[in-house]
Design a protein around this motif. Structure first.
Motif, short mmCIF file in Angstrom:
data_model
loop_
_atom_site.label_atom_id
_atom_site.label_comp_id
_atom_site.label_asym_id
_atom_site.label_seq_id
_atom_site.Cartn_x
_atom_site.Cartn_y
_atom_site.Cartn_z
N ARG A 177 -7.36 6.00 -10.60
CA ARG A 177 -6.69 5.03 -9.72
C ARG A 177 -6.85 3.59 -10.19
NH1 ARG A 177 -7.56 4.94 -3.19
NH2 ARG A 177 -5.69 3.74 -2.64
N GLU A 178 -8.06 3.20 -10.54
CA GLU A 178 -8.27 1.82 -10.98
C GLU A 178 -7.59 1.55 -12.31
OE1 GLU A 178 -9.23 -0.54 -8.90
OE2 GLU A 178 -9.31 1.14 -7.50
N GLU B 75 1.87 1.71 -3.53
CA GLU B 75 0.75 2.23 -4.33
C GLU B 75 0.63 3.74 -4.17
OE1 GLU B 75 -4.15 2.08 -4.54
OE2 GLU B 75 -3.09 0.44 -3.54
N ASN C 139 -1.50 -4.13 -10.56
CA ASN C 139 -1.97 -4.03 -9.17
C ASN C 139 -0.89 -3.45 -8.25
OD1 ASN C 139 -4.19 -4.30 -7.45
ND2 ASN C 139 -3.39 -6.20 -6.60
N PHE C 140 -0.07 -2.57 -8.81
CA PHE C 140 1.01 -1.89 -8.07
C PHE C 140 2.02 -2.88 -7.49
CE2 PHE C 140 -2.68 1.04 -7.72
CZ PHE C 140 -2.18 2.10 -8.43
N THR D 16 0.83 -1.21 0.00
CA THR D 16 0.00 0.00 0.00
C THR D 16 0.87 1.26 0.00
OG1 THR D 16 -1.68 -1.24 1.20
CG2 THR D 16 -1.93 1.16 1.15
N ARG E 235 -4.08 0.95 -11.38
CA ARG E 235 -3.97 -0.38 -10.77
C ARG E 235 -3.86 -1.46 -11.86
NH1 ARG E 235 -5.04 -1.21 -5.87
NH2 ARG E 235 -6.56 0.47 -5.68
#
Length: 187
Positions: free
Chosen positions: A55-56, A35, A64-65, A32, A59
């Protein structure tokens, strides 16, 4: 009764949700933290709501970072990212994300976790400021200056003091919720 929130997030449901659920909550998970580092990197020079809305897309584009995958991105992957209209297509920021993933892995190796490293700058505890109006919150501090300088020394890019202070706010290293905001005492 309507909740009192920080003024900066009012009027946009996505902003309010982010404010209510994420902003200022202490994050100690490396995935996290990475991210948020990616998102803050891309935010430089843009509004945070622009990044939140994408953001999505980020991702999906950045696996997914997953910093381990990102650290090994090749020129083909970088070229595909630069064609992805769902993200901010800035060549320097895309390349910085790959560089930062590599540096992130080095910091993990040196400190055991990125979390241990970064939280060391605040002695493991969030700094609780007393912000009355968000406009009066600092953009940088001596700690963000020192952290920025150290990250740059470790090879990170797009980690100026303002970006790092925003990262510190987002990940709860500092609590800059306005003092009359319902989240101030919760985080």
């Amino acid at each position: 009764m309507k909740k009192q929130r920080c003024f900066w997030c009012l009027g946009d449901a996505l902003y309010e949700k982010y404010h209510d659920e994420e902003w200022g909550v202490p994050v100690r998970d490396d995935a996290t933290l990475f991210e948020f580092l990616v998102l803050e990197t891309f935010q430089a020079g843009l509004s945070w709501i622009t990044i939140l809305r994408k953001r999505e897309n980020f991702r999906k584009a950045f696996d997914n970072f997953d910093y381990k995958k990102i650290a090994s991105y090749d020129e083909t992957k970088i070229a595909s990212l630069l064609q992805d209209a769902g993200i901010v297509r800035n060549k320097l920021k895309v390349r910085a994300t790959v560089t930062n993933a590599q540096a992130f892995l080095s910091v993990q190796k040196e400190f055991g976790s990125f979390s241990d490293y970064i939280w060391g700058f605040v002695e493991g505890q969030p700094i609780k400021n007393r912000v009355v109006n968000y406009k009066d919150a600092p953009a940088t501090t001596q700690i963000s200056d020192a952290l920025s300088k150290d990250l740059k020394k470790k090879g990170f890019k797009f980690v100026g003091s303002t970006v790092i202070y925003a990262h510190m706010q987002a990940t709860g290293m500092v609590n800059d919720h306005e003092i009359d905001c319902f989240r101030y005492d919760e985080v």
